[in-house]
Design a protein around this motif. Structure first.
Motif, PDB file in Angstrom:
ATOM      1  N   VAL A 169       0.810  -1.211   0.000  1.00 13.89           N
ATOM      2  CA  VAL A 169       0.000   0.000   0.000  1.00 13.89           C
ATOM      3  C   VAL A 169       0.848   1.268   0.000  1.00 13.89           C
ATOM      4  CG1 VAL A 169      -1.700   1.328   1.364  1.00 13.89           C
ATOM      5  CG2 VAL A 169      -2.019  -1.121   1.008  1.00 13.89           C
ATOM      6  N   ASP A 170       2.079   1.215   0.480  1.00 16.21           N
ATOM      7  CA  ASP A 170       2.946   2.387   0.335  1.00 16.21           C
ATOM      8  C   ASP A 170       2.936   2.809  -1.128  1.00 16.21           C
ATOM      9  OD1 ASP A 170       3.767   2.800   2.902  1.00 16.21           O
ATOM     10  OD2 ASP A 170       5.682   1.773   2.716  1.00 16.21           O
ATOM     11  N   SER A 171       2.895   4.113  -1.387  1.00 16.79           N
ATOM     12  CA  SER A 171       2.752   4.574  -2.772  1.00 16.79           C
ATOM     13  C   SER A 171       3.904   4.090  -3.653  1.00 16.79           C
ATOM     14  CB  SER A 171       2.655   6.096  -2.815  1.00 16.79           C
ATOM     15  OG  SER A 171       3.826   6.703  -2.287  1.00 16.79           O
ATOM     16  N   MET A 193      -5.375   6.233  -3.859  1.00 17.94           N
ATOM     17  CA  MET A 193      -5.207   5.340  -5.006  1.00 17.94           C
ATOM     18  C   MET A 193      -4.519   4.033  -4.608  1.00 17.94           C
ATOM     19  SD  MET A 193      -3.428   3.897  -7.591  1.00 17.94           S
ATOM     20  CE  MET A 193      -1.825   4.679  -7.458  1.00 17.94           C
ATOM     21  N   PRO A 194      -3.337   4.072  -3.963  1.00 19.14           N
ATOM     22  CA  PRO A 194      -2.733   2.786  -3.577  1.00 19.14           C
ATOM     23  C   PRO A 194      -3.530   2.050  -2.510  1.00 19.14           C
ATOM     24  CG  PRO A 194      -1.421   4.637  -2.748  1.00 19.14           C
ATOM     25  CD  PRO A 194      -2.419   5.204  -3.704  1.00 19.14           C
ATOM     26  N   ILE A 195      -4.231   2.778  -1.636  1.00 19.98           N
ATOM     27  CA  ILE A 195      -5.074   2.101  -0.649  1.00 19.98           C
ATOM     28  C   ILE A 195      -6.195   1.342  -1.353  1.00 19.98           C
ATOM     29  CG2 ILE A 195      -6.734   2.445   1.230  1.00 19.98           C
ATOM     30  CD1 ILE A 195      -5.020   4.873   2.088  1.00 19.98           C
ATOM     31  N   ALA A 196      -6.840   1.984  -2.310  1.00 21.11           N
ATOM     32  CA  ALA A 196      -7.936   1.347  -3.040  1.00 21.11           C
ATOM     33  C   ALA A 196      -7.441   0.128  -3.816  1.00 21.11           C
ATOM     34  CB  ALA A 196      -8.580   2.347  -3.995  1.00 21.11           C
ATOM     35  N   LEU A 197      -6.245   0.216  -4.382  1.00 18.37           N
ATOM     36  CA  LEU A 197      -5.695  -0.927  -5.104  1.00 18.37           C
ATOM     37  C   LEU A 197      -5.429  -2.080  -4.139  1.00 18.37           C
ATOM     38  CD1 LEU A 197      -4.826  -1.618  -8.044  1.00 18.37           C
ATOM     39  CD2 LEU A 197      -2.486  -1.155  -7.314  1.00 18.37           C
TER      40      LEU A 197
END
Length: 421
Positions: free
Chosen positions: A172-174, A291-295
């Motif tokens: 989740v880290d960008s 965005m990375p959280i949603a992914l």
């Protein structure tokens, strides 16, 4: 490169078939930055996600109660047992008469218990190495782990690698989310190097001498991201980038000499992968963690409109600079620590947290953070148990590192005080 924990070509499938309807999610660290943004994504996608449980440290009881009521979770957990009465009262005030209150778990193992509870995905947004036990619990229970708690992987890398299935961890880290996505553009054998971007923090371009005069207020003023104090200071010293290099090494099984850090102040390119034919794939989006959280929550599917995209109708310039390793030696130190393995990364991380606290309290100069961490790492030496690491080893090493870092920081403060007199 066959030992990757986050392999974009492999989708991890839980033992049981995922039922139709919303995906069940457990959020650890729900009142922090990652947790609150994850809840925003869930609330905007009620047909896609359902939160079954929340955990938090316990410092923001009212917010936790609001979240529990809004999401109608089955359970909430707090690390602090002393806040349970206040939490129970806050929940009761929000639920109607006759409505069942969520189950309350409390204590240092509460988040770990939730991590193993029935669900599809566990989002670990806890800050610090206390996230290791929940990480291990989620993996052992067969959950997909959306990992924002980099410290648990760094301090317990061999432990995590021993239980994680390929592709079971979605970073989740960008930066690592960007690498995860870019790696899907080629075969593992075609990867030449990983390029991890860094904003450069608030002190890009300053010399080592100029950095010695930095104040806590200046260091807390990050130019791009809004984060907690420890992560913000880590970004200013670039310790955070060093931790991310270790994390990238562990997640993607790429040697340290093939992981490069480049400074990109605009923070639109989150990281890149260079392939053997000379091509480089970059993942770009505005600096927004949703965005990375949603992914992480939706993988292998993307969540529409999770965050705004790049506005290509506006002129813009993206810059890249080589890392000034003299002014910011933390990345090289982190690579050294990662090579040592064993308990060395735990010592590095724990000593840094203590030094950051000392700096914020005015007891250590800015440049003294990494200098002191390096001294603690050197005293720790080469770990003898690199191939047989246990949780007890990690905890013991952290305890020693914290105590030694506090001693060295106190000595530095006394020396500075005497020099002023």
């Amino acid at each position: 490169m066959t030992d990757s924990l986050a392999h974009p070509h492999l989708r991890y499938e839980p033992a049981a078939t995922e039922p139709a309807g919303p995906r069940d999610i457990v959020i650890l660290g729900s009142t922090g930055s990652i947790g609150t943004q994850a809840i925003d994504i869930v609330l905007r996608n009620p047909g896609r996600f359902r939160v079954t449980a929340l955990s938090a440290a316990g410092g923001r009881v009212d917010l936790l109660a609001d979240q529990a009521h809004q999401l109608r979770v089955a359970a909430v957990a707090v690390a602090r047992e002393d806040v349970v009465p206040a939490l129970r009262e806050a929940l009761a005030a929000r639920y109607g008469a006759g409505e069942p209150l969520p189950e309350i778990l409390a204590g240092p193992d509460a988040a770990t218990d939730l991590a193993a509870s029935p669900c599809h995905t566990v989002l670990n947004g806890i800050t610090g190495s206390i996230g290791l036990a929940p990480t291990l619990a989620a993996l052992k229970a067969g959950r997909v782990l959306a990992l924002a708690n980099k410290e648990s992987l760094i301090v317990g890398g061999p432990l995590v690698k021993a239980v994680a299935e390929p592709g079971q961890i979605v970073p989740v880290d960008s930066e690592h989310s960007a690498l995860f996505q870019a790696l899907a553009g080629g075969e593992r054998s075609e990867v030449r190097k990983l390029v991890v971007t860094a904003s450069g923090g608030p002190f890009r371009g300053r010399t080592q001498r100029e950095l010695a005069e930095v104040t806590p207020a200046q260091a807390l003023a990050h130019p791009t991201w809004s984060m907690g104090p420890v992560v913000t200071i880590n970004s200013a010293t670039l310790v955070n980038k060093g931790l991310e290099v270790i994390e990238a090494h562990l997640l993607f099984d790429v040697p340290f000499d093939r992981i490069e850090v480049v400074v990109h102040p605009q923070s639109y390119i989150h990281s890149m992968v260079e392939f053997t034919d000379g091509s480089t794939l970059a993942q770009a989006s505005p600096p927004d963690m949703r965005m990375p959280i949603a992914l992480g929550l939706g993988w292998p599917e993307r969540v529409p409109d999770a965050a705004p995209g790049v506005d290509w109708t506006k002129a813009q310039t993206w810059e890249f600079f080589p890392l000034d390793t003299r002014a910011f030696p933390s990345v090289a130190l982190a690579c050294h620590v990662g090579d040592l393995g064993g308990t060395a990364p735990a010592v590095f991380n724990a000593a840094n947290e203590e030094c950051v606290d000392a700096f914020l309290a005015g007891g250590l100069p800015f440049t003294g953070i990494v200098d002191t961490v390096a001294e603690v790492v050197a005293e720790h030496g080469v770990p003898a148990n690199g191939t047989s690491l246990t949780v007890a080893d990690v905890l013991q090493a952290e305890t020693w590192a914290r105590a030694r870092a506090r001693e060295l920081a106190a000595r530095a403060a006394r020396t500075s005080s005497e020099a002023r007199v």
